[in-house]
Design a protein around this motif. Structure first.
Motif, mmCIF file in Angstrom:
data_model
loop_
_atom_site.group_PDB
_atom_site.id
_atom_site.type_symbol
_atom_site.label_atom_id
_atom_site.label_comp_id
_atom_site.label_asym_id
_atom_site.label_seq_id
_atom_site.Cartn_x
_atom_site.Cartn_y
_atom_site.Cartn_z
ATOM 1 N N HIS A 1 0.836 -1.201 0.000
ATOM 2 C CA HIS A 1 0.000 0.000 0.000
ATOM 3 C C HIS A 1 0.876 1.257 0.000
ATOM 4 O O HIS A 1 0.652 2.192 -0.779
ATOM 5 C CB HIS A 1 -0.924 -0.023 1.225
ATOM 6 C CG HIS A 1 -1.864 1.139 1.300
ATOM 7 N ND1 HIS A 1 -2.428 1.547 2.484
ATOM 8 C CD2 HIS A 1 -2.337 1.982 0.350
ATOM 9 C CE1 HIS A 1 -3.211 2.596 2.258
ATOM 10 N NE2 HIS A 1 -3.172 2.880 0.979
ATOM 11 N N TYR A 2 1.882 1.252 0.853
ATOM 12 C CA TYR A 2 2.798 2.387 0.913
ATOM 13 C C TYR A 2 3.496 2.582 -0.433
ATOM 14 O O TYR A 2 3.586 3.698 -0.949
ATOM 15 C CB TYR A 2 3.832 2.154 2.014
ATOM 16 C CG TYR A 2 4.919 3.209 2.056
ATOM 17 C CD1 TYR A 2 4.651 4.496 2.490
ATOM 18 C CD2 TYR A 2 6.218 2.895 1.655
ATOM 19 C CE1 TYR A 2 5.650 5.463 2.525
ATOM 20 C CE2 TYR A 2 7.223 3.855 1.693
ATOM 21 C CZ TYR A 2 6.940 5.135 2.134
ATOM 22 O OH TYR A 2 7.922 6.086 2.160
ATOM 23 N N GLY A 3 3.982 1.473 -1.013
ATOM 24 C CA GLY A 3 4.642 1.564 -2.310
ATOM 25 C C GLY A 3 3.708 2.083 -3.388
ATOM 26 O O GLY A 3 4.106 2.877 -4.248
ATOM 27 N N PHE A 4 2.461 1.632 -3.346
ATOM 28 C CA PHE A 4 1.446 2.097 -4.301
ATOM 29 C C PHE A 4 1.249 3.605 -4.189
ATOM 30 O O PHE A 4 1.265 4.333 -5.194
ATOM 31 C CB PHE A 4 0.128 1.364 -4.041
ATOM 32 C CG PHE A 4 -1.086 2.000 -4.660
ATOM 33 C CD1 PHE A 4 -1.292 1.936 -6.032
ATOM 34 C CD2 PHE A 4 -2.011 2.672 -3.873
ATOM 35 C CE1 PHE A 4 -2.418 2.535 -6.609
ATOM 36 C CE2 PHE A 4 -3.134 3.260 -4.428
ATOM 37 C CZ PHE A 4 -3.333 3.197 -5.808
ATOM 38 N N LEU A 5 1.075 4.106 -2.967
ATOM 39 C CA LEU A 5 0.859 5.539 -2.759
ATOM 40 C C LEU A 5 2.048 6.364 -3.249
ATOM 41 O O LEU A 5 1.878 7.397 -3.913
ATOM 42 C CB LEU A 5 0.605 5.819 -1.281
ATOM 43 C CG LEU A 5 -0.702 5.274 -0.682
ATOM 44 C CD1 LEU A 5 -0.732 5.509 0.822
ATOM 45 C CD2 LEU A 5 -1.914 5.912 -1.348
ATOM 46 N N LYS A 6 3.248 5.898 -2.923
ATOM 47 C CA LYS A 6 4.448 6.629 -3.323
ATOM 48 C C LYS A 6 4.620 6.633 -4.846
ATOM 49 O O LYS A 6 5.005 7.651 -5.437
ATOM 50 C CB LYS A 6 5.677 6.016 -2.646
ATOM 51 C CG LYS A 6 5.747 6.255 -1.146
ATOM 52 C CD LYS A 6 6.115 7.690 -0.802
ATOM 53 C CE LYS A 6 7.591 7.960 -0.996
ATOM 54 N NZ LYS A 6 7.999 9.300 -0.522
ATOM 55 N N GLN A 7 4.337 5.491 -5.474
ATOM 56 C CA GLN A 7 4.476 5.424 -6.927
ATOM 57 C C GLN A 7 3.437 6.310 -7.627
ATOM 58 O O GLN A 7 3.753 7.006 -8.592
ATOM 59 C CB GLN A 7 4.354 3.978 -7.412
ATOM 60 C CG GLN A 7 5.546 3.112 -7.046
ATOM 61 C CD GLN A 7 5.499 1.755 -7.716
ATOM 62 O OE1 GLN A 7 5.628 1.640 -8.923
ATOM 63 N NE2 GLN A 7 5.313 0.708 -6.915
ATOM 64 N N MET A 8 2.204 6.258 -7.153
ATOM 65 C CA MET A 8 1.171 7.085 -7.774
ATOM 66 C C MET A 8 1.488 8.575 -7.602
ATOM 67 O O MET A 8 1.274 9.388 -8.508
ATOM 68 C CB MET A 8 -0.209 6.756 -7.178
ATOM 69 C CG MET A 8 -0.715 5.346 -7.502
ATOM 70 S SD MET A 8 -0.734 4.917 -9.279
ATOM 71 C CE MET A 8 0.826 4.014 -9.436
ATOM 72 N N SER A 9 2.028 8.930 -6.435
ATOM 73 C CA SER A 9 2.430 10.317 -6.214
ATOM 74 C C SER A 9 3.550 10.701 -7.177
ATOM 75 O O SER A 9 3.535 11.798 -7.764
ATOM 76 C CB SER A 9 2.903 10.491 -4.765
ATOM 77 O OG SER A 9 3.409 11.792 -4.548
ATOM 78 N N HIS A 10 4.499 9.801 -7.356
ATOM 79 C CA HIS A 10 5.622 10.049 -8.263
ATOM 80 C C HIS A 10 5.141 10.276 -9.699
ATOM 81 O O HIS A 10 5.644 11.157 -10.401
ATOM 82 C CB HIS A 10 6.597 8.874 -8.209
ATOM 83 C CG HIS A 10 7.664 8.912 -9.265
ATOM 84 N ND1 HIS A 10 8.690 9.840 -9.260
ATOM 85 C CD2 HIS A 10 7.857 8.136 -10.376
ATOM 86 C CE1 HIS A 10 9.466 9.641 -10.314
ATOM 87 N NE2 HIS A 10 8.994 8.620 -11.002
ATOM 88 N N PHE A 11 4.154 9.472 -10.106
ATOM 89 C CA PHE A 11 3.661 9.569 -11.487
ATOM 90 C C PHE A 11 2.561 10.613 -11.654
ATOM 91 O O PHE A 11 2.059 10.826 -12.754
ATOM 92 C CB PHE A 11 3.141 8.206 -11.958
ATOM 93 C CG PHE A 11 4.224 7.190 -12.186
ATOM 94 C CD1 PHE A 11 5.216 7.408 -13.128
ATOM 95 C CD2 PHE A 11 4.254 6.016 -11.456
ATOM 96 C CE1 PHE A 11 6.221 6.468 -13.347
ATOM 97 C CE2 PHE A 11 5.259 5.075 -11.660
ATOM 98 C CZ PHE A 11 6.251 5.300 -12.607
ATOM 99 N N GLY A 12 2.170 11.259 -10.558
ATOM 100 C CA GLY A 12 1.158 12.300 -10.638
ATOM 101 C C GLY A 12 -0.243 11.777 -10.874
ATOM 102 O O GLY A 12 -1.097 12.483 -11.430
ATOM 103 N N VAL A 13 -0.501 10.544 -10.443
ATOM 104 C CA VAL A 13 -1.829 9.948 -10.606
ATOM 105 C C VAL A 13 -2.679 10.263 -9.385
ATOM 106 O O VAL A 13 -2.286 9.957 -8.248
ATOM 107 C CB VAL A 13 -1.741 8.417 -10.792
ATOM 108 C CG1 VAL A 13 -3.136 7.807 -10.913
ATOM 109 C CG2 VAL A 13 -0.894 8.078 -12.014
#
Length: 332
Positions: free
Chosen positions: A143-155
């Protein structure tokens, strides 16, 4: 006066001995994950923990670290092996008195989110994930990885349909085509990869500050009441890790670990090749339990607060880490 003092001391000692005896345990329950192969399982199967600790151990498998927290809260579990840092942080942020007592494993390559292949979405066009349906085990490392990745990609995750689902269930749904993306680890992640692709590799995630490691966690009361028992448990674990890391015993250990993890030997070898098992000395260093882990926990908590997953973060997670049992184990 001297006689009175002596008698008082004897009485106090007797009371303390009685209290210690009352707290002596005949058995404990230890939580762990199936399809998550680790050296400790060799010692588990060989009965080394029971031999060194002098208690019966009930080993109980779980699907998520959040379920481990709940079991420790209810008193059903005394030790949780390889609990993800995010579920640990969620529990401690909510006021559950847990303590991390070692770094069980580091595994940036073995916890990730997978996008369905036919969507043809990669890191280059990740913005197209907006509006998609994703299965995420809420409050976990994934979940943490998902949130960080989506933030990185601007989703914007508010546009996505996020389903709280354990990785094994998510892998099955993903294979059936009912999900656009699924997040998980271990055997479930390998099954997801049969139908999809990751957006970022483990190394790329680490560059973004997405560390992925698990801890051995315990209720603080257990650590306080059974310090010697806990240290013995950590000593056996550290010895099993050292045996695996040394290399010469891996051929002997691998089939035992594979069977206990419910996996075939090839998958076990491939999975463990992506794992790092730090020594006790490394775990006690500044990178890990000497300060780095506490700082990372604070970062995880702040991300979860921003995402609305937890109401508030602690000011510091120093009290959520207890190095005394591992320090004792390292000196045994």
């Amino acid at each position: 006066m001297r006689t009175t003092t002596f008698r008082t001391a004897v009485a106090v000692a007797a009371l303390m001995t009685g209290a210690q005896a009352a707290h002596a345990l005949d058995e404990i329950t230890v939580a762990y994950f199936l399809e998550w192969p680790m050296p400790f399982e060799y010692a588990k199967v060989m009965g080394t923990y029971e031999q060194e600790m002098g208690v019966k151990i009930n080993w109980r498998s779980f699907d998520t670290g959040t379920a481990m927290s709940a079991a420790m809260a209810s008193g059903d579990v005394q030790i949780a092996v390889s609990q993800g840092v995010p579920p640990f942080v969620v529990a401690t942020s909510a006021g559950q008195d847990l303590q991390a007592v070692d770094v069980a494993v580091s595994y940036a390559e073995n916890d990730n989110c997978v996008v369905r292949t036919d969507l043809e979405i990669t890191k280059d066009n990740a913005a197209e994930l907006a509006g998609k349906k994703v299965a995420v085990p809420i409050g976990t490392a994934a979940h943490y990885g998902f949130l960080k990745q989506m933030s990185h990609f601007g989703v914007d995750i508010s546009t996505m349909e996020i389903v709280d689902m354990a990785p094994p269930d998510a892998a099955a749904a993903f294979a059936q085509g009912s999900l656009d993306m699924a997040c998980g680890w271990g055997g479930a992640l390998r099954r997801m990869l049969e139908s999809g692709n990751v957006l970022l590799t483990g190394a790329e995630k680490e560059e973004l500050g997405i560390l992925v490691f698990d801890v051995t966690s315990v209720p603080a009361s257990f650590a306080a009441e059974q310090p010697e028992l806990l240290s013995k448990f950590l000593k056996v674990t550290a010895d099993a890790n050292a045996m695996w890391n040394e290399g010469s015993k891996q051929a002997e250990m691998l089939p035992v670990i594979a069977q206990d993890a419910g996996m075939d030997e090839t998958a076990t070898a491939e999975t463990m090749a992506t794992f790092v098992f730090p020594s006790a000395e490394d775990q006690l260093s500044a990178k890990w339990l000497g300060g780095g882990a506490q700082e990372f926990m604070k970062g995880v908590a702040d991300v979860f607060v921003q995402a609305g997953s937890v109401p508030a973060a602690l000011d510091s997670y120093d009290n959520a880490v207890n190095v005394a049992p591992l320090s004792s184990a390292a000196g045994m």
